[in-house]
Scaffold this motif. Structure first.
Motif, short mmCIF file in Angstrom:
data_model
loop_
_atom_site.label_atom_id
_atom_site.label_comp_id
_atom_site.label_asym_id
_atom_site.label_seq_id
_atom_site.Cartn_x
_atom_site.Cartn_y
_atom_site.Cartn_z
N SER A 49 0.82 -1.22 0.00
CA SER A 49 0.00 0.00 0.00
C SER A 49 0.85 1.27 0.00
O SER A 49 0.36 2.35 -0.30
N GLU A 50 2.15 1.14 0.33
CA GLU A 50 3.04 2.30 0.38
C GLU A 50 3.89 2.46 -0.88
O GLU A 50 4.63 3.42 -1.01
N ILE A 51 3.81 1.51 -1.81
CA ILE A 51 4.63 1.55 -3.02
C ILE A 51 3.89 2.34 -4.11
O ILE A 51 2.68 2.21 -4.26
N ALA A 52 4.65 3.15 -4.84
CA ALA A 52 4.06 3.93 -5.94
C ALA A 52 4.94 3.79 -7.18
O ALA A 52 6.14 3.50 -7.08
N ILE A 53 4.34 4.00 -8.35
CA ILE A 53 5.04 3.90 -9.63
C ILE A 53 5.19 5.31 -10.21
O ILE A 53 4.24 6.07 -10.25
N TYR A 54 6.39 5.60 -10.68
CA TYR A 54 6.65 6.91 -11.27
C TYR A 54 5.95 7.05 -12.62
O TYR A 54 6.02 6.14 -13.45
N THR A 55 5.30 8.19 -12.81
CA THR A 55 4.79 8.54 -14.13
C THR A 55 5.44 9.87 -14.51
O THR A 55 6.20 10.44 -13.72
N LEU A 56 5.12 10.37 -15.67
CA LEU A 56 5.71 11.63 -16.12
C LEU A 56 5.20 12.82 -15.32
O LEU A 56 5.86 13.86 -15.27
N THR A 57 4.06 12.69 -14.66
CA THR A 57 3.48 13.80 -13.93
C THR A 57 3.39 13.60 -12.42
O THR A 57 3.43 14.56 -11.66
N GLU A 58 3.25 12.36 -11.97
CA GLU A 58 3.05 12.10 -10.54
C GLU A 58 3.48 10.67 -10.21
O GLU A 58 3.98 9.96 -11.06
N GLU A 59 3.26 10.28 -8.96
CA GLU A 59 3.48 8.90 -8.56
C GLU A 59 2.11 8.25 -8.38
O GLU A 59 1.25 8.78 -7.70
N VAL A 60 1.92 7.10 -9.02
CA VAL A 60 0.64 6.38 -8.95
C VAL A 60 0.78 5.23 -7.96
O VAL A 60 1.69 4.41 -8.08
N PRO A 97 0.03 4.22 -19.64
CA PRO A 97 0.77 4.83 -20.75
C PRO A 97 1.69 5.97 -20.35
O PRO A 97 2.68 6.23 -21.03
N GLU A 98 1.42 6.61 -19.22
CA GLU A 98 2.24 7.75 -18.82
C GLU A 98 3.38 7.37 -17.86
O GLU A 98 4.01 8.24 -17.27
N TYR A 99 3.68 6.06 -17.71
CA TYR A 99 4.75 5.69 -16.78
C TYR A 99 6.11 6.22 -17.27
O TYR A 99 6.34 6.36 -18.46
N ASP A 100 6.98 6.53 -16.33
CA ASP A 100 8.28 7.11 -16.64
C ASP A 100 9.25 5.99 -17.01
O ASP A 100 9.73 5.25 -16.14
N GLU A 101 9.53 5.86 -18.29
CA GLU A 101 10.36 4.76 -18.78
C GLU A 101 11.80 4.83 -18.30
O GLU A 101 12.52 3.83 -18.34
N GLU A 102 12.24 6.00 -17.85
CA GLU A 102 13.61 6.14 -17.36
C GLU A 102 13.75 5.73 -15.90
O GLU A 102 14.85 5.41 -15.45
N ARG A 103 12.66 5.77 -15.14
CA ARG A 103 12.73 5.44 -13.72
C ARG A 103 12.02 4.14 -13.35
O ARG A 103 12.19 3.64 -12.25
N TYR A 105 11.97 0.40 -14.35
CA TYR A 105 12.76 -0.57 -15.11
C TYR A 105 11.96 -1.82 -15.44
O TYR A 105 10.93 -2.09 -14.82
N ALA A 106 12.47 -2.60 -16.38
CA ALA A 106 11.82 -3.87 -16.74
C ALA A 106 11.71 -4.78 -15.53
O ALA A 106 10.72 -5.49 -15.37
N SER A 107 12.71 -4.75 -14.65
CA SER A 107 12.67 -5.59 -13.44
C SER A 107 11.52 -5.18 -12.52
O SER A 107 10.91 -6.01 -11.85
N ASP A 108 11.21 -3.87 -12.49
CA ASP A 108 10.07 -3.39 -11.70
C ASP A 108 8.76 -3.89 -12.29
O ASP A 108 7.87 -4.35 -11.57
N ILE A 109 8.64 -3.80 -13.61
CA ILE A 109 7.43 -4.26 -14.30
C ILE A 109 7.25 -5.76 -14.08
O ILE A 109 6.14 -6.24 -13.81
N LYS A 110 8.34 -6.49 -14.17
CA LYS A 110 8.31 -7.94 -13.96
C LYS A 110 7.76 -8.26 -12.57
O LYS A 110 6.90 -9.13 -12.40
#
Length: 138
Positions: A49-60, A97-103, A105-110
């Protein structure tokens, strides 16, 4: 059960459900094999519940990402976390679609895909982060 009681423990595979507090930490049960372990201050523990994913505008919040995956897959399991990196990235781009591809990583998506599939398999589909709070509509 919401993500409030689901843990990721550094160095341990899978996810864990928080069971009870002890004098030196707490007791957690593996969602993979049901084994209980004692967790103390030396472990690196993250509440989902405390983890967020970086996007280009905010953390989701991760729960929102899980909800989007669930909507895309009609509440069923999704692609395997073992597919090639490019397939993982294409899938995640469809979900967020707005996730930050630089922050992100594929390991995070996995890991996100693997966690989503494990939670869905165990029947944990309440991806809200704070069940006691009033939800804010945007």
């Amino acid at each position: 059960m919401s993500l409030e009681k689901i843990l990721s423990i550094g160095g341990k595979p899978g996810l864990y459900q928080l069971k009870t507090q002890t004098r030196t930490g707490f007791l957690a049960e593996s969602l993979l094999d049901g084994k209980k372990i004692s967790v103390n201050a030396r472990h690196n523990v993250s509440l989902l519940s405390e983890i967020a994913i970086y996007t280009l505008t905010e953390e989701v919040p991760l729960g929102d990402v899980f909800q989007k995956i669930s909507e895309k897959e009609d509440g069923k399991k999704t692609i395997s976390h073992k597919v090639p990196k490019i397939e993982l990235e294409e899938f995640f781009f469809e979900v967020l679609p707005e996730y930050d591809e630089e922050r992100v990583y594929a390991s995070d998506i996995k890991k996100i895909v693997q966690w989503y599939n494990l939670l869905t398999e165990k029947g944990i589909t309440d991806f809200s982060n704070a069940p006691s709070d009033a939800s804010e509509e945007e």
